[in-house]
Design a protein around this motif. Structure first.
Motif, PDB file in Angstrom:
ATOM      1  N   ALA A  19      81.423  14.060 -42.816  1.00  0.00           N
ATOM      2  CA  ALA A  19      82.050  12.835 -42.302  1.00  0.00           C
ATOM      3  C   ALA A  19      81.736  12.654 -40.823  1.00  0.00           C
ATOM      4  O   ALA A  19      81.454  11.539 -40.360  1.00  0.00           O
ATOM      5  CB  ALA A  19      83.557  12.889 -42.526  1.00  0.00           C
ATOM      6  N   LEU A  20      81.749  13.751 -40.075  1.00  0.00           N
ATOM      7  CA  LEU A  20      81.412  13.678 -38.650  1.00  0.00           C
ATOM      8  C   LEU A  20      79.954  13.300 -38.451  1.00  0.00           C
ATOM      9  O   LEU A  20      79.624  12.491 -37.575  1.00  0.00           O
ATOM     10  CB  LEU A  20      81.706  15.022 -37.980  1.00  0.00           C
ATOM     11  CG  LEU A  20      83.169  15.468 -37.961  1.00  0.00           C
ATOM     12  CD1 LEU A  20      83.294  16.843 -37.314  1.00  0.00           C
ATOM     13  CD2 LEU A  20      84.031  14.457 -37.231  1.00  0.00           C
ATOM     14  N   ALA A  21      79.065  13.877 -39.265  1.00  0.00           N
ATOM     15  CA  ALA A  21      77.639  13.566 -39.141  1.00  0.00           C
ATOM     16  C   ALA A  21      77.366  12.114 -39.513  1.00  0.00           C
ATOM     17  O   ALA A  21      76.546  11.444 -38.871  1.00  0.00           O
ATOM     18  CB  ALA A  21      76.831  14.512 -40.037  1.00  0.00           C
ATOM     19  N   ALA A  22      78.050  11.617 -40.540  1.00  0.00           N
ATOM     20  CA  ALA A  22      77.851  10.225 -40.951  1.00  0.00           C
ATOM     21  C   ALA A  22      78.301   9.266 -39.857  1.00  0.00           C
ATOM     22  O   ALA A  22      77.623   8.271 -39.570  1.00  0.00           O
ATOM     23  CB  ALA A  22      78.615   9.952 -42.247  1.00  0.00           C
ATOM     24  N   THR A  23      79.438   9.555 -39.223  1.00  0.00           N
ATOM     25  CA  THR A  23      79.927   8.691 -38.156  1.00  0.00           C
ATOM     26  C   THR A  23      78.995   8.723 -36.956  1.00  0.00           C
ATOM     27  O   THR A  23      78.757   7.694 -36.309  1.00  0.00           O
ATOM     28  CB  THR A  23      81.340   9.117 -37.735  1.00  0.00           C
ATOM     29  OG1 THR A  23      82.167   9.218 -38.895  1.00  0.00           O
ATOM     30  CG2 THR A  23      81.947   8.102 -36.784  1.00  0.00           C
ATOM     31  N   ALA A  24      78.466   9.901 -36.655  1.00  0.00           N
ATOM     32  CA  ALA A  24      77.516  10.014 -35.547  1.00  0.00           C
ATOM     33  C   ALA A  24      76.270   9.179 -35.826  1.00  0.00           C
ATOM     34  O   ALA A  24      75.721   8.533 -34.922  1.00  0.00           O
ATOM     35  CB  ALA A  24      77.144  11.475 -35.319  1.00  0.00           C
ATOM     36  N   GLN A  25      75.820   9.168 -37.077  1.00  0.00           N
ATOM     37  CA  GLN A  25      74.672   8.335 -37.437  1.00  0.00           C
ATOM     38  C   GLN A  25      74.997   6.863 -37.238  1.00  0.00           C
ATOM     39  O   GLN A  25      74.161   6.090 -36.728  1.00  0.00           O
ATOM     40  CB  GLN A  25      74.290   8.596 -38.896  1.00  0.00           C
ATOM     41  CG  GLN A  25      73.051   7.826 -39.345  1.00  0.00           C
ATOM     42  CD  GLN A  25      72.713   8.089 -40.811  1.00  0.00           C
ATOM     43  OE1 GLN A  25      73.557   8.563 -41.576  1.00  0.00           O
ATOM     44  NE2 GLN A  25      71.496   7.797 -41.197  1.00  0.00           N
ATOM     45  N   GLY A  26      76.203   6.457 -37.574  1.00  0.00           N
ATOM     46  CA  GLY A  26      76.612   5.077 -37.348  1.00  0.00           C
ATOM     47  C   GLY A  26      76.635   4.709 -35.876  1.00  0.00           C
ATOM     48  O   GLY A  26      76.347   3.563 -35.504  1.00  0.00           O
ATOM     49  N   THR A  27      76.946   5.682 -35.021  1.00  0.00           N
ATOM     50  CA  THR A  27      76.934   5.430 -33.575  1.00  0.00           C
ATOM     51  C   THR A  27      75.531   5.127 -33.084  1.00  0.00           C
ATOM     52  O   THR A  27      75.327   4.234 -32.248  1.00  0.00           O
ATOM     53  CB  THR A  27      77.501   6.645 -32.827  1.00  0.00           C
ATOM     54  OG1 THR A  27      78.806   6.945 -33.328  1.00  0.00           O
ATOM     55  CG2 THR A  27      77.580   6.376 -31.339  1.00  0.00           C
ATOM     56  N   ALA A  28      74.555   5.870 -33.578  1.00  0.00           N
ATOM     57  CA  ALA A  28      73.164   5.608 -33.196  1.00  0.00           C
ATOM     58  C   ALA A  28      72.770   4.181 -33.567  1.00  0.00           C
ATOM     59  O   ALA A  28      72.085   3.493 -32.797  1.00  0.00           O
ATOM     60  CB  ALA A  28      72.231   6.607 -33.878  1.00  0.00           C
ATOM     61  N   HIS A  53      81.191   3.811 -26.277  1.00  0.00           N
ATOM     62  CA  HIS A  53      80.646   4.129 -27.603  1.00  0.00           C
ATOM     63  C   HIS A  53      81.116   5.507 -28.069  1.00  0.00           C
ATOM     64  O   HIS A  53      81.476   5.686 -29.241  1.00  0.00           O
ATOM     65  CB  HIS A  53      79.120   4.098 -27.560  1.00  0.00           C
ATOM     66  CG  HIS A  53      78.526   2.738 -27.778  1.00  0.00           C
ATOM     67  ND1 HIS A  53      78.546   2.101 -29.000  1.00  0.00           N
ATOM     68  CD2 HIS A  53      77.876   1.895 -26.931  1.00  0.00           C
ATOM     69  CE1 HIS A  53      77.947   0.926 -28.911  1.00  0.00           C
ATOM     70  NE2 HIS A  53      77.537   0.776 -27.660  1.00  0.00           N
ATOM     71  N   VAL A  54      81.095   6.466 -27.161  1.00  0.00           N
ATOM     72  CA  VAL A  54      81.441   7.841 -27.532  1.00  0.00           C
ATOM     73  C   VAL A  54      82.894   7.939 -27.965  1.00  0.00           C
ATOM     74  O   VAL A  54      83.203   8.465 -29.051  1.00  0.00           O
ATOM     75  CB  VAL A  54      81.155   8.809 -26.365  1.00  0.00           C
ATOM     76  CG1 VAL A  54      81.733  10.195 -26.662  1.00  0.00           C
ATOM     77  CG2 VAL A  54      79.659   8.912 -26.120  1.00  0.00           C
ATOM     78  N   PHE A  55      83.812   7.440 -27.153  1.00  0.00           N
ATOM     79  CA  PHE A  55      85.230   7.561 -27.494  1.00  0.00           C
ATOM     80  C   PHE A  55      85.589   6.718 -28.715  1.00  0.00           C
ATOM     81  O   PHE A  55      86.432   7.121 -29.528  1.00  0.00           O
ATOM     82  CB  PHE A  55      86.092   7.173 -26.299  1.00  0.00           C
ATOM     83  CG  PHE A  55      86.035   8.173 -25.176  1.00  0.00           C
ATOM     84  CD1 PHE A  55      86.331   9.503 -25.401  1.00  0.00           C
ATOM     85  CD2 PHE A  55      85.672   7.784 -23.897  1.00  0.00           C
ATOM     86  CE1 PHE A  55      86.271  10.432 -24.376  1.00  0.00           C
ATOM     87  CE2 PHE A  55      85.610   8.708 -22.865  1.00  0.00           C
ATOM     88  CZ  PHE A  55      85.907  10.035 -23.103  1.00  0.00           C
ATOM     89  N   GLY A  56      84.944   5.566 -28.871  1.00  0.00           N
ATOM     90  CA  GLY A  56      85.166   4.777 -30.077  1.00  0.00           C
ATOM     91  C   GLY A  56      84.707   5.520 -31.320  1.00  0.00           C
ATOM     92  O   GLY A  56      85.382   5.496 -32.356  1.00  0.00           O
ATOM     93  N   ALA A  57      83.560   6.196 -31.206  1.00  0.00           N
ATOM     94  CA  ALA A  57      83.037   6.949 -32.346  1.00  0.00           C
ATOM     95  C   ALA A  57      83.912   8.157 -32.672  1.00  0.00           C
ATOM     96  O   ALA A  57      84.077   8.513 -33.848  1.00  0.00           O
ATOM     97  CB  ALA A  57      81.611   7.411 -32.052  1.00  0.00           C
ATOM     98  N   VAL A  58      84.477   8.801 -31.651  1.00  0.00           N
ATOM     99  CA  VAL A  58      85.368   9.934 -31.904  1.00  0.00           C
ATOM    100  C   VAL A  58      86.601   9.471 -32.679  1.00  0.00           C
ATOM    101  O   VAL A  58      87.036  10.138 -33.636  1.00  0.00           O
ATOM    102  CB  VAL A  58      85.776  10.610 -30.575  1.00  0.00           C
ATOM    103  CG1 VAL A  58      86.895  11.622 -30.812  1.00  0.00           C
ATOM    104  CG2 VAL A  58      84.571  11.307 -29.941  1.00  0.00           C
ATOM    105  N   ILE A  59      87.159   8.325 -32.304  1.00  0.00           N
ATOM    106  CA  ILE A  59      88.309   7.777 -33.035  1.00  0.00           C
ATOM    107  C   ILE A  59      87.917   7.450 -34.472  1.00  0.00           C
ATOM    108  O   ILE A  59      88.644   7.750 -35.429  1.00  0.00           O
ATOM    109  CB  ILE A  59      88.849   6.532 -32.315  1.00  0.00           C
ATOM    110  CG1 ILE A  59      89.445   6.925 -30.966  1.00  0.00           C
ATOM    111  CG2 ILE A  59      89.891   5.817 -33.175  1.00  0.00           C
ATOM    112  CD1 ILE A  59      89.843   5.752 -30.099  1.00  0.00           C
ATOM    113  N   GLN A  60      86.744   6.839 -34.641  1.00  0.00           N
ATOM    114  CA  GLN A  60      86.266   6.529 -35.988  1.00  0.00           C
ATOM    115  C   GLN A  60      86.032   7.804 -36.790  1.00  0.00           C
ATOM    116  O   GLN A  60      86.326   7.854 -37.993  1.00  0.00           O
ATOM    117  CB  GLN A  60      84.974   5.719 -35.883  1.00  0.00           C
ATOM    118  CG  GLN A  60      84.515   5.079 -37.179  1.00  0.00           C
ATOM    119  CD  GLN A  60      83.304   4.198 -36.971  1.00  0.00           C
ATOM    120  OE1 GLN A  60      82.362   4.568 -36.271  1.00  0.00           O
ATOM    121  NE2 GLN A  60      83.320   3.017 -37.559  1.00  0.00           N
ATOM    122  N   SER A  61      85.532   8.850 -36.132  1.00  0.00           N
ATOM    123  CA  SER A  61      85.312  10.131 -36.797  1.00  0.00           C
ATOM    124  C   SER A  61      86.621  10.720 -37.310  1.00  0.00           C
ATOM    125  O   SER A  61      86.689  11.233 -38.433  1.00  0.00           O
ATOM    126  CB  SER A  61      84.652  11.126 -35.837  1.00  0.00           C
ATOM    127  OG  SER A  61      83.371  10.699 -35.446  1.00  0.00           O
TER     128      SER A  61
END
Length: 263
Positions: free
Chosen positions: A77-86, A115-123
């Motif tokens: 789930a973390l890897a998928a969200t990180a891919q979405g950030t890219a 972007h980073v903090f938004g992605a962490v919340i989404q993660s």
């Protein structure tokens, strides 16, 4: 106001921007949540009976395997969200949004930190849903309240590290399609670690890679905290890997963002 105060204010503004994007365009979040959930159901109900019997536990089978696999699904789930950030960063780059931000009186780093903090919340949202589905299919952790807090800390640290890396990948990509493909190895690494099967069941060469790649100690740390098993030096290795990945990702992203866009 001080420079730090301006940076914090601008970062909060950019974070609100990313959270509004998540709210107005929920399809990306739904996709990111759906992927690990599908993998969880697939591995538990299709492969769980067989794989669980090979764990070497007295009470094996599907019930044992769901407890084993949920930490690996959390990492997916973390890897998928990180891919979405890219992908999100690449969209900002290709659509000219970041070029416009460069001309505005805002702290340059705030665009990336938003972007980073938004992605962490989404993660955290994706992981929470994955764990909730895990409970529905039989996941029964033995973690205490302190261990759950440690799990949350490990998840946040891992999300932070992976997100900085994929922010840099989004910046370096020439198109959204490239940005969606470049971080794909992050989705594959859990399969070549201890996320789905013990590393001692692998051939020698693959086992060596699985034991020394970064996702294995992270998975083992989460599994040990959740299930009350021994962690050994996995926590130290996991934290070390996260610091290295976050540091390299941050320096790479900062260098890419500071470069002359005309080059």
């Amino acid at each position: 106001m001080s420079t730090l105060t301006y940076a914090a204010t601008d970062s909060a503004t950019m974070l609100r921007r990313n959270l509004r994007h998540m709210r107005r365009y929920p399809s990306m979040t739904v996709m990111l949540i759906g992927m690990p959930v599908v993998f969880l159901l697939l591995f538990v109900y299709v492969f769980g009976g067989t794989l669980g019997s090979g764990l070497g536990e007295a009470a094996g089978g599907r019930s044992a395997y769901v407890n084993y696999v949920v930490p690996g699904i959390m990492l997916m789930a973390l890897a998928a969200t990180a891919q979405g950030t890219a992908i999100s960063v690449a969209m900002d780059m290709t659509e000219g949004i970041i070029a416009r931000f460069r001309t505005m009186a805002i702290t340059r780093s705030s665009v990336l930190t938003g972007h980073v903090f938004g992605a962490v919340i989404q993660s955290m949202l994706c992981v929470a849903v994955s764990v909730a589905v895990g409970f529905l299919v039989g996941f029964r952790p033995d973690a205490t309240a302190i261990e759950w807090l440690a799990v949350v800390g490990m998840v946040v640290l891992t999300a932070f590290a992976l997100t900085w890396l994929t922010v840099a990948m989004g910046l370096v990509s020439k198109s959204v399609e490239t940005a969606s493909n470049t971080p794909m190895f992050l989705m594959l690494l859990p399969f070549f670690g201890s996320a789905f099967v013990p590393t001692d069941s692998m051939p020698t060469g693959l086992r060596w890679f699985a034991e020394y790649q970064p996702f294995t100690p992270i998975t083992e740390t989460l599994r040990g905290l959740l299930m009350g098993t021994s962690i050994g030096n996995s926590a130290a290795l996991a934290i070390g890997w996260c610091i290295v990945i976050a540091g390299l990702g941050y320096l790479w992203a900062r260098k890419l963002y500071a470069r002359d866009p005309s080059n």
